[in-house]
Design an enzyme around this catalytic site. Structure first.
Site, short mmCIF file in Angstrom:
data_model
loop_
_atom_site.label_atom_id
_atom_site.label_comp_id
_atom_site.label_asym_id
_atom_site.label_seq_id
_atom_site.Cartn_x
_atom_site.Cartn_y
_atom_site.Cartn_z
N GLY A 299 31.93 11.37 36.91
CA GLY A 299 30.58 10.83 36.70
C GLY A 299 30.18 9.84 37.79
O GLY A 299 29.04 9.84 38.27
N CYS A 300 31.12 9.01 38.20
CA CYS A 300 30.83 7.99 39.21
C CYS A 300 30.61 8.63 40.58
O CYS A 300 29.76 8.19 41.36
CB CYS A 300 31.96 6.97 39.27
SG CYS A 300 32.19 6.13 37.69
#
Length: 155
Positions: free
Chosen positions: A44-45
Site C-alpha cells: 500500500g505504501c
C-alpha cells in the site's frame, strides 16, 4: 491535542532523504502536502508513493511540495526512494515527534496481535503554513486525485 484545521505548521525538524534536515516552518511560501504512511516498501505504501510520483508534475504546477513521512530510518527511506524513483523527499520520524503532533499512531491488529502503527493520513498546508485539509484512514486508490482536487480549491 492533535493539530486541527486552521492551525500553523508545527516547529518540527526531521532528518530526510538527500542528507537534509527539513524544518517544517521553512516550507512556508508554497503549499505543503504532508503524507504519512506506515512503512517503506510495503504494497500500500509503495502504491501511494508511486501515485504521488506519477502525478508529481501536477503538484509542481500547483506550487505544491510533497513530503512523505514514516517511522522508518533515513537509510531505509533512501533505498525506498531510489527503488521507486520518488522525486520528493521522505522524512524519518523514528521518535514519532511529528506523528504525535497529528495523533496518527494508532493501535492496529496485525496477524492477531495488537501493534502501534501509523494511520495513513494526508495533510495540506497553504502558503502561509496553515492547515487547510486533512484526510485520515486514507484508502490508497484515487487518493492522490482527491488531494489534487483540494489543491484546486486552495488556488
Amino acid at each position: 491535542m492533535p493539530l486541527v484545521i486552521g492551525e500553523s505548521l508545527p516547529p518540527v525538524s526531521l532528518p530526510a532523504t538527500g542528507d537534509k534536515t527539513i524544518h517544517l516552518p521553512d516550507c512556508r511560501g508554497q503549499v505543503l502536502v504532508l503524507y504519512f504512511y506506515p512503512r517503506d516498501d510495503t504494497p500500500g505504501c509503495t502504491q501511494e508513493g508511486q501515485d504521488f510520483r506519477d502525478h508529481f508534475a501536477a503538484f509542481q504546477a500547483k506550487n505544491a511540495l510533497i513530503l512523505g513521512v514514516s517511522r522508518d530510518s533515513v537509510k531505509k527511506h533512501e533505498k525506498f526512494k531510489s527503488k521507486y524513483e520518488f522525486p520528493f523527499d521522505l522524512l524519518a520520524d523514528e521518535e514519532e515527534t511529528l506523528c504525535n503532533v497529528f495523533d496518527i499512531v494508532k493501535p492496529k491488529n496485525m496477524y492477531g496481535k495488537q501493534v502501534r502503527g501509523i494511520e495513513r493520513s494526508t495533510f495540506i498546508f497553504d502558503k502561509e503554513g496553515i492547515l487547510r485539509y486533512e484526510w485520515r484512514k486514507v484508502k490508497v486508490p484515487d487518493h492522490v486525485q482527491t488531494v489534487l482536487a483540494a489543491l484546486d480549491k486552495l488556488a
